[in-house]
Design a protein around this motif. Structure first.
Motif, PDB file in Angstrom:
ATOM      1  N   ILE A 101      -4.016 -30.525 -40.219  1.00 50.74           N
ATOM      2  CA  ILE A 101      -4.812 -31.850 -40.175  1.00 50.74           C
ATOM      3  C   ILE A 101      -3.807 -32.722 -39.516  1.00 50.74           C
ATOM      4  N   SER A 102      -4.547 -33.601 -38.353  1.00 43.16           N
ATOM      5  CA  SER A 102      -3.846 -34.278 -37.480  1.00 43.16           C
ATOM      6  C   SER A 102      -4.254 -35.681 -37.942  1.00 43.16           C
ATOM      7  N   THR A 103      -3.397 -36.625 -38.433  1.00 42.48           N
ATOM      8  CA  THR A 103      -3.859 -37.872 -39.010  1.00 42.48           C
ATOM      9  C   THR A 103      -2.856 -39.194 -38.862  1.00 42.48           C
ATOM     10  N   PRO A 104      -3.478 -40.163 -38.510  1.00 44.22           N
ATOM     11  CA  PRO A 104      -2.477 -41.235 -38.531  1.00 44.22           C
ATOM     12  C   PRO A 104      -2.106 -41.897 -40.108  1.00 44.22           C
ATOM     13  N   VAL A 105      -1.436 -42.840 -40.301  1.00 40.25           N
ATOM     14  CA  VAL A 105      -1.627 -43.180 -41.705  1.00 40.25           C
ATOM     15  C   VAL A 105      -1.909 -44.877 -41.456  1.00 40.25           C
ATOM     16  N   TYR A 106      -2.886 -45.184 -42.334  1.00 37.59           N
ATOM     17  CA  TYR A 106      -3.191 -46.612 -42.321  1.00 37.59           C
ATOM     18  C   TYR A 106      -3.142 -47.312 -43.677  1.00 37.59           C
ATOM     19  N   ASN A 107      -2.157 -48.231 -43.621  1.00 35.18           N
ATOM     20  CA  ASN A 107      -1.755 -49.157 -44.787  1.00 35.18           C
ATOM     21  C   ASN A 107      -1.566 -48.103 -45.861  1.00 35.18           C
TER      22      ASN A 107
ATOM     23  N   LYS B 108      -3.808 -19.313 -47.709  1.00 36.10           N
ATOM     24  CA  LYS B 108      -4.116 -20.133 -46.294  1.00 36.10           C
ATOM     25  C   LYS B 108      -2.744 -20.951 -46.283  1.00 36.10           C
ATOM     26  N   THR B 109      -2.730 -21.294 -44.972  1.00 35.80           N
ATOM     27  CA  THR B 109      -1.298 -22.088 -44.532  1.00 35.80           C
ATOM     28  C   THR B 109      -1.772 -23.422 -44.052  1.00 35.80           C
ATOM     29  N   CYS B 110      -1.299 -24.403 -44.239  1.00 37.08           N
ATOM     30  CA  CYS B 110      -1.858 -25.741 -43.933  1.00 37.08           C
ATOM     31  C   CYS B 110      -0.428 -26.404 -43.249  1.00 37.08           C
ATOM     32  N   THR B 111      -0.916 -27.196 -42.024  1.00 43.73           N
ATOM     33  CA  THR B 111       0.223 -28.036 -41.476  1.00 43.73           C
ATOM     34  C   THR B 111      -0.387 -29.614 -41.367  1.00 43.73           C
ATOM     35  N   VAL B 112       0.358 -30.507 -41.876  1.00 45.62           N
ATOM     36  CA  VAL B 112      -0.336 -31.967 -41.589  1.00 45.62           C
ATOM     37  C   VAL B 112       0.687 -32.541 -40.546  1.00 45.62           C
ATOM     38  N   LEU B 113      -0.019 -33.057 -39.529  1.00 43.57           N
ATOM     39  CA  LEU B 113       0.538 -33.628 -38.332  1.00 43.57           C
ATOM     40  C   LEU B 113       0.388 -35.183 -38.678  1.00 43.57           C
ATOM     41  N   MET B 114       1.137 -35.767 -38.959  1.00 41.17           N
ATOM     42  CA  MET B 114       1.060 -37.114 -39.401  1.00 41.17           C
ATOM     43  C   MET B 114       1.801 -38.216 -38.577  1.00 41.17           C
ATOM     44  N   ALA B 115       1.306 -39.237 -38.189  1.00 40.60           N
ATOM     45  CA  ALA B 115       1.763 -40.509 -37.334  1.00 40.60           C
ATOM     46  C   ALA B 115       1.639 -41.692 -38.039  1.00 40.60           C
ATOM     47  N   SER B 116       2.665 -42.356 -38.063  1.00 45.05           N
ATOM     48  CA  SER B 116       2.782 -43.703 -38.744  1.00 45.05           C
ATOM     49  C   SER B 116       3.665 -44.602 -38.168  1.00 45.05           C
ATOM     50  N   GLY B 117       3.464 -45.667 -38.244  1.00 52.48           N
ATOM     51  CA  GLY B 117       4.320 -46.771 -37.685  1.00 52.48           C
ATOM     52  C   GLY B 117       5.477 -46.888 -38.446  1.00 52.48           C
ATOM     53  N   GLY B 118       5.502 -46.688 -39.727  1.00 51.43           N
ATOM     54  CA  GLY B 118       6.593 -46.766 -40.626  1.00 51.43           C
ATOM     55  C   GLY B 118       7.349 -45.361 -40.761  1.00 51.43           C
ATOM     56  N   VAL B 119       8.435 -45.510 -41.150  1.00 49.82           N
ATOM     57  CA  VAL B 119       9.283 -43.886 -41.262  1.00 49.82           C
ATOM     58  C   VAL B 119       9.595 -43.944 -42.866  1.00 49.82           C
TER      59      VAL B 119
ATOM     60  N   ILE C  35      11.433 -47.604 -47.444  1.00 53.66           N
ATOM     61  CA  ILE C  35      10.248 -47.670 -47.929  1.00 53.66           C
ATOM     62  C   ILE C  35       9.752 -46.460 -48.113  1.00 53.66           C
ATOM     63  N   ARG C  36      10.512 -45.391 -48.661  1.00 54.94           N
ATOM     64  CA  ARG C  36       9.922 -44.199 -48.803  1.00 54.94           C
ATOM     65  C   ARG C  36       8.904 -43.988 -50.083  1.00 54.94           C
ATOM     66  N   ASP C  37       9.198 -44.915 -50.954  1.00 50.75           N
ATOM     67  CA  ASP C  37       7.906 -44.916 -52.018  1.00 50.75           C
ATOM     68  C   ASP C  37       6.691 -45.380 -51.706  1.00 50.75           C
ATOM     69  N   ARG C  38       6.582 -45.770 -50.425  1.00 47.73           N
ATOM     70  CA  ARG C  38       5.005 -46.184 -50.078  1.00 47.73           C
ATOM     71  C   ARG C  38       4.447 -45.091 -49.255  1.00 47.73           C
ATOM     72  N   ASP C  39       4.999 -43.959 -49.276  1.00 47.04           N
ATOM     73  CA  ASP C  39       4.326 -42.625 -48.354  1.00 47.04           C
ATOM     74  C   ASP C  39       3.479 -42.087 -49.501  1.00 47.04           C
ATOM     75  N   ILE C  40       2.365 -43.055 -49.768  1.00 48.15           N
ATOM     76  CA  ILE C  40       1.065 -42.414 -50.468  1.00 48.15           C
ATOM     77  C   ILE C  40       0.438 -41.406 -49.753  1.00 48.15           C
TER      78      ILE C  40
END
Length: 204
Positions: free
Chosen positions: A91-97, A129-140, A147-152
């Protein structure tokens, strides 16, 4: 072996998550030269939001489906079939809000299906099954981040995948993408820092 690559970003060539996906598919093909890659682009797939006809159809046993119900569930059935046929799901996804984009949430609503991916008593039916999530975000949001607690997004995806039975999940978190958007770091150089994580996920 079959890889299902699910892409969500609407940014095309400007998308960090799509470049991560390209790298992942290239590495996966090297590791599985005889394997098949199926790409599902959610930016170009019409995914209707859940409504009453869809809910009624999805909760009706398949042997009692009317032609209208079959039509309502056509996209959902196709997405579920792709998922079940894959050995590795990426799953290739950005993070929005702080969370996943609306098209990915809608995709998840379509593939969490009673009797297909979810048992009638709530048990996951998608195993092996195996799953890999490729996640791009402005925050770290990695360990130690203020801000780790915002990683919804990570929490949600790990939870929903486990709900349908997929527990072998690896996240490649490309945080801090705003340095590329602001022109503070070349995109290629930024992406290169995740090469090792992607290679490891492919071989896992």
């Amino acid at each position: 072996m079959k890889l299902l690559m699910i892409e969500t970003s609407t940014r095309g060539e400007h998308s960090i998550s799509r470049h991560l996906a390209k790298n992942f598919m290239a590495q996966w093909k090297l590791a599985h030269p005889e394997g098949e890659i199926v790409e599902r682009d959610l930016a170009t797939t019409h995914l209707p939001y859940m409504n009453l006809p869809w809910l009624q159809a999805s909760l009706t046993p398949a042997d009692r489906h009317t032609p209208g119900m079959k039509d309502v569930l056509q996209v959902s059935d196709e997405l579920v079939a792709e998922l079940l046929a894959a050995d590795h799901i990426a799953i290739s996804t950005p993070v929005y809000n702080y969370n996943v984009p609306a098209n990915l949430k809608s995709y998840i609503d379509h593939i969490v299906r009673k009797g297909l991916t979810l048992g009638m008593t709530g048990e996951g039916l998608v195993h092996g099954k195996t799953c890999t999530v490729l996640m791009a975000s402005g925050g770290v949001y990695t360990e130690g981040s203020p801000i780790r607690d915002r990683d919804i997004a990570t929490t949600y995806l790990r939870l929903i995948l486990k709900v349908i039975g997929i527990e072998d999940v690896t996240f490649v978190a490309a945080g801090g993408t705003k340095v590329v958007d602001l022109g503070e770091r070349p995109r290629g150089e930024f992406l290169q820092t995740f090469d090792a994580a992607i290679t490891s996920a492919v071989r896992a």
